[in-house]
Scaffold this motif. Structure first.
Motif, PDB file in Angstrom:
ATOM      1  N   GLY A 218       0.795  -1.206   0.000  1.00  0.00           N
ATOM      2  CA  GLY A 218       0.000   0.000   0.000  1.00  0.00           C
ATOM      3  C   GLY A 218       0.834   1.265   0.000  1.00  0.00           C
ATOM      4  O   GLY A 218       2.069   1.232   0.120  1.00  0.00           O
ATOM      5  N   ALA A 219       0.166   2.396  -0.117  1.00  0.00           N
ATOM      6  CA  ALA A 219       0.859   3.675  -0.220  1.00  0.00           C
ATOM      7  C   ALA A 219       1.681   3.987   1.021  1.00  0.00           C
ATOM      8  O   ALA A 219       2.803   4.500   0.936  1.00  0.00           O
ATOM      9  N   LYS A 220       1.149   3.702   2.208  1.00  0.00           N
ATOM     10  CA  LYS A 220       1.876   3.989   3.438  1.00  0.00           C
ATOM     11  C   LYS A 220       3.108   3.112   3.569  1.00  0.00           C
ATOM     12  O   LYS A 220       4.194   3.586   3.943  1.00  0.00           O
ATOM     13  N   GLU A 221       2.971   1.827   3.264  1.00  0.00           N
ATOM     14  CA  GLU A 221       4.134   0.947   3.358  1.00  0.00           C
ATOM     15  C   GLU A 221       5.196   1.325   2.336  1.00  0.00           C
ATOM     16  O   GLU A 221       6.395   1.283   2.627  1.00  0.00           O
ATOM     17  N   PHE A 222       4.778   1.715   1.135  1.00  0.00           N
ATOM     18  CA  PHE A 222       5.729   2.160   0.124  1.00  0.00           C
ATOM     19  C   PHE A 222       6.503   3.380   0.627  1.00  0.00           C
ATOM     20  O   PHE A 222       7.730   3.451   0.495  1.00  0.00           O
ATOM     21  N   LEU A 223       5.799   4.333   1.208  1.00  0.00           N
ATOM     22  CA  LEU A 223       6.443   5.529   1.757  1.00  0.00           C
ATOM     23  C   LEU A 223       7.397   5.169   2.885  1.00  0.00           C
ATOM     24  O   LEU A 223       8.544   5.646   2.927  1.00  0.00           O
ATOM     25  N   ASP A 224       6.948   4.317   3.801  1.00  0.00           N
ATOM     26  CA  ASP A 224       7.807   3.924   4.923  1.00  0.00           C
ATOM     27  C   ASP A 224       9.053   3.193   4.447  1.00  0.00           C
ATOM     28  O   ASP A 224      10.145   3.374   5.005  1.00  0.00           O
ATOM     29  N   GLN A 225       8.913   2.365   3.415  1.00  0.00           N
ATOM     30  CA  GLN A 225      10.072   1.640   2.891  1.00  0.00           C
ATOM     31  C   GLN A 225      11.116   2.607   2.331  1.00  0.00           C
ATOM     32  O   GLN A 225      12.320   2.391   2.488  1.00  0.00           O
ATOM     33  N   ARG A 226      10.650   3.671   1.679  1.00  0.00           N
ATOM     34  CA  ARG A 226      11.597   4.645   1.129  1.00  0.00           C
ATOM     35  C   ARG A 226      12.327   5.388   2.247  1.00  0.00           C
ATOM     36  O   ARG A 226      13.540   5.618   2.171  1.00  0.00           O
ATOM     37  N   ILE A 227      11.593   5.772   3.289  1.00  0.00           N
ATOM     38  CA  ILE A 227      12.228   6.452   4.425  1.00  0.00           C
ATOM     39  C   ILE A 227      13.215   5.513   5.108  1.00  0.00           C
ATOM     40  O   ILE A 227      14.338   5.903   5.456  1.00  0.00           O
ATOM     41  N   LEU A 228      12.829   4.260   5.287  1.00  0.00           N
ATOM     42  CA  LEU A 228      13.688   3.286   5.954  1.00  0.00           C
ATOM     43  C   LEU A 228      14.965   3.032   5.159  1.00  0.00           C
ATOM     44  O   LEU A 228      16.052   2.917   5.729  1.00  0.00           O
ATOM     45  N   LEU A 229      14.852   2.970   3.846  1.00  0.00           N
ATOM     46  CA  LEU A 229      16.042   2.762   3.022  1.00  0.00           C
ATOM     47  C   LEU A 229      17.026   3.907   3.207  1.00  0.00           C
ATOM     48  O   LEU A 229      18.231   3.685   3.379  1.00  0.00           O
ATOM     49  N   GLU A 230      16.534   5.129   3.182  1.00  0.00           N
ATOM     50  CA  GLU A 230      17.442   6.271   3.359  1.00  0.00           C
ATOM     51  C   GLU A 230      18.032   6.267   4.761  1.00  0.00           C
ATOM     52  O   GLU A 230      19.206   6.645   4.942  1.00  0.00           O
ATOM     53  N   ALA A 231      17.256   5.834   5.748  1.00  0.00           N
ATOM     54  CA  ALA A 231      17.787   5.730   7.113  1.00  0.00           C
ATOM     55  C   ALA A 231      18.952   4.751   7.156  1.00  0.00           C
ATOM     56  O   ALA A 231      19.995   5.022   7.774  1.00  0.00           O
ATOM     57  N   LYS A 232      18.801   3.605   6.518  1.00  0.00           N
ATOM     58  CA  LYS A 232      19.886   2.619   6.482  1.00  0.00           C
ATOM     59  C   LYS A 232      21.117   3.195   5.795  1.00  0.00           C
ATOM     60  O   LYS A 232      22.256   2.991   6.243  1.00  0.00           O
ATOM     61  N   ARG A 233      20.896   3.905   4.694  1.00  0.00           N
ATOM     62  CA  ARG A 233      22.025   4.500   3.982  1.00  0.00           C
ATOM     63  C   ARG A 233      22.785   5.471   4.876  1.00  0.00           C
ATOM     64  O   ARG A 233      24.022   5.453   4.930  1.00  0.00           O
ATOM     65  N   LEU A 234      22.066   6.320   5.578  1.00  0.00           N
ATOM     66  CA  LEU A 234      22.711   7.305   6.444  1.00  0.00           C
ATOM     67  C   LEU A 234      23.439   6.634   7.601  1.00  0.00           C
ATOM     68  O   LEU A 234      24.572   7.001   7.940  1.00  0.00           O
ATOM     69  N   LEU A 235      22.809   5.644   8.216  1.00  0.00           N
ATOM     70  CA  LEU A 235      23.416   4.985   9.366  1.00  0.00           C
ATOM     71  C   LEU A 235      24.654   4.180   8.983  1.00  0.00           C
ATOM     72  O   LEU A 235      25.658   4.170   9.695  1.00  0.00           O
ATOM     73  N   ALA A 236      24.581   3.501   7.851  1.00  0.00           N
ATOM     74  CA  ALA A 236      25.675   2.621   7.452  1.00  0.00           C
ATOM     75  C   ALA A 236      26.825   3.360   6.793  1.00  0.00           C
ATOM     76  O   ALA A 236      27.963   2.917   6.859  1.00  0.00           O
ATOM     77  N   HIS A 237      26.538   4.508   6.176  1.00  0.00           N
ATOM     78  CA  HIS A 237      27.549   5.112   5.310  1.00  0.00           C
ATOM     79  C   HIS A 237      27.842   6.572   5.611  1.00  0.00           C
ATOM     80  O   HIS A 237      28.418   7.274   4.784  1.00  0.00           O
ATOM     81  N   THR A 238      27.441   7.038   6.800  1.00  0.00           N
ATOM     82  CA  THR A 238      27.875   8.345   7.289  1.00  0.00           C
ATOM     83  C   THR A 238      28.209   8.202   8.764  1.00  0.00           C
ATOM     84  O   THR A 238      27.876   7.199   9.405  1.00  0.00           O
ATOM     85  N   ASP A 239      28.848   9.217   9.288  1.00  0.00           N
ATOM     86  CA  ASP A 239      29.176   9.241  10.718  1.00  0.00           C
ATOM     87  C   ASP A 239      28.193  10.095  11.504  1.00  0.00           C
ATOM     88  O   ASP A 239      28.442  10.417  12.676  1.00  0.00           O
ATOM     89  N   LEU A 240      27.079  10.459  10.892  1.00  0.00           N
ATOM     90  CA  LEU A 240      26.098  11.293  11.580  1.00  0.00           C
ATOM     91  C   LEU A 240      25.541  10.566  12.796  1.00  0.00           C
ATOM     92  O   LEU A 240      25.230   9.374  12.721  1.00  0.00           O
ATOM     93  N   PRO A 241      25.397  11.245  13.930  1.00  0.00           N
ATOM     94  CA  PRO A 241      24.741  10.611  15.075  1.00  0.00           C
ATOM     95  C   PRO A 241      23.278  10.319  14.743  1.00  0.00           C
ATOM     96  O   PRO A 241      22.699  10.912  13.821  1.00  0.00           O
ATOM     97  N   VAL A 242      22.699   9.418  15.506  1.00  0.00           N
ATOM     98  CA  VAL A 242      21.321   9.015  15.247  1.00  0.00           C
ATOM     99  C   VAL A 242      20.388  10.218  15.262  1.00  0.00           C
ATOM    100  O   VAL A 242      19.466  10.316  14.445  1.00  0.00           O
ATOM    101  N   SER A 243      20.628  11.153  16.153  1.00  0.00           N
ATOM    102  CA  SER A 243      19.758  12.328  16.242  1.00  0.00           C
ATOM    103  C   SER A 243      19.803  13.159  14.965  1.00  0.00           C
ATOM    104  O   SER A 243      18.780  13.692  14.510  1.00  0.00           O
ATOM    105  N   ARG A 244      20.997  13.266  14.354  1.00  0.00           N
ATOM    106  CA  ARG A 244      21.115  14.036  13.106  1.00  0.00           C
ATOM    107  C   ARG A 244      20.484  13.267  11.951  1.00  0.00           C
ATOM    108  O   ARG A 244      19.885  13.865  11.049  1.00  0.00           O
TER     109      ARG A 244
END
Length: 283
Positions: A218-244
């Motif tokens: 559904g539309a909500k799950e599609f949106l959440d999946q996109r946000i989650l993917l970018e979250a993984k990218r930031l966490l795995a491949h930057t040094d930004l703290p979780v808050s940032r």
């Protein structure tokens, strides 16, 4: 993480560069190819022989003769095992190929890797070789960008999955294409389907039906999946703290972000980030 920018080789001032896995290995004696990188350009690979593996956005893809890999700008990937893989590698800037018509070539939901049937492989190799030969032309005059862009377009059309839809799909598909584009533009700001429905002039049920018809969710799950993917990218491949990371993704506080991330992966973001081995992380 290595942030890669498109830098054409000397004398190749075009929007495309034609290499090979053999050249990649020769240029990369330090093995940087096996570490995560995030290019701002497209990377298209056609495996003509050998076996190996490739990781893109935390998914592993096995490579063999006839495999195609298409890394789109912004994805994180690494050539985890291509020591025995042969074939062409084409790097190109967004917008360099001409309009490919009613295909899903630029679909963000399109697969990263697939396998060409045996009858399609010779034609794909021929198209890649034609592009390579034309790209190498310097005398009596260099190949024109227009010619190279059309040869690249021909290659892309040759390697697209045979079952890729090529036209239309009815109103639901048109609605989903609009929704997907809006999500890509605003997912760090708008986390509710209602925000998109209001701006796009549809109700939530219409967007949900269109998303499910196109992607199976559904539309909500599609949106959440996109946000989650970018979250993984930031966490795995930057040094930004979780808050940032939370701020980058439009969350009001880190606690909301942690709840969202743990619901999607089963792990809190700090634990996911510091896992000893990438293979232990949920995809």
């Amino acid at each position: 993480m290595r942030q890669l920018h498109y830098t054409p080789a000397l004398g190749a001032a075009y929007g495309v560069e034609v290499l090979s896995f053999a050249q990649l290995r020769k240029m990369d004696g330090a093995g940087a190819r096996t570490r995560p990188q995030r290019p701002d350009f497209h990377v298209l690979a056609l495996v003509t022989s050998g076996r190996g593996a490739h990781v893109a956005d935390f998914e592993t893809y096995l490579l063999r003769e006839g495999s195609v890999v298409w890394i789109r700008p912004g994805m994180v990937h690494r050539w985890s095992d291509v020591d025995r893989v042969q074939g062409p590698l084409i790097l190109f800037r967004p917008g360099f190929p001409p309009d490919l018509g009613p295909t899903l070539a630029w679909d963000l939901c399109a697969p990263v890797s697939w396998h060409l049937p045996p009858q399609a492989q010779p034609l794909a190799r021929l198209a890649a070789d034609h592009l390579r030969r034309e790209h190498a032309v310097r005398e009596p005059r260099p190949a024109s960008p227009a010619l190279l862009s059309h040869l690249l377009a021909a290659l892309l059309l040759r390697v697209l999955p045979a079952d890729t839809p090529t036209a239309g799909g009815g109103r639901d598909r048109d609605v989903f294409h609009r929704y997907r584009a809006a999500v890509e533009e605003h997912f760090t700001e708008w986390h509710q389907v209602a925000d998109y429905a209001r701006v796009m002039g549809y109700d939530r049920r219409t967007l949900t039906r269109a998303a499910r018809a196109a992607t199976g969710v559904g539309a909500k799950e599609f949106l959440d999946q996109r946000i989650l993917l970018e979250a993984k990218r930031l966490l795995a491949h930057t040094d930004l703290p979780v808050s940032r990371c939370a701020q980058r993704l439009g969350f009001l506080d880190a606690a909301n972000f942690t709840t969202f991330f743990q619901r999607g992966t089963g792990w809190p973001p700090s634990t996911w980030r510091t896992a000893d081995a990438r293979a232990t992380r949920p995809s």
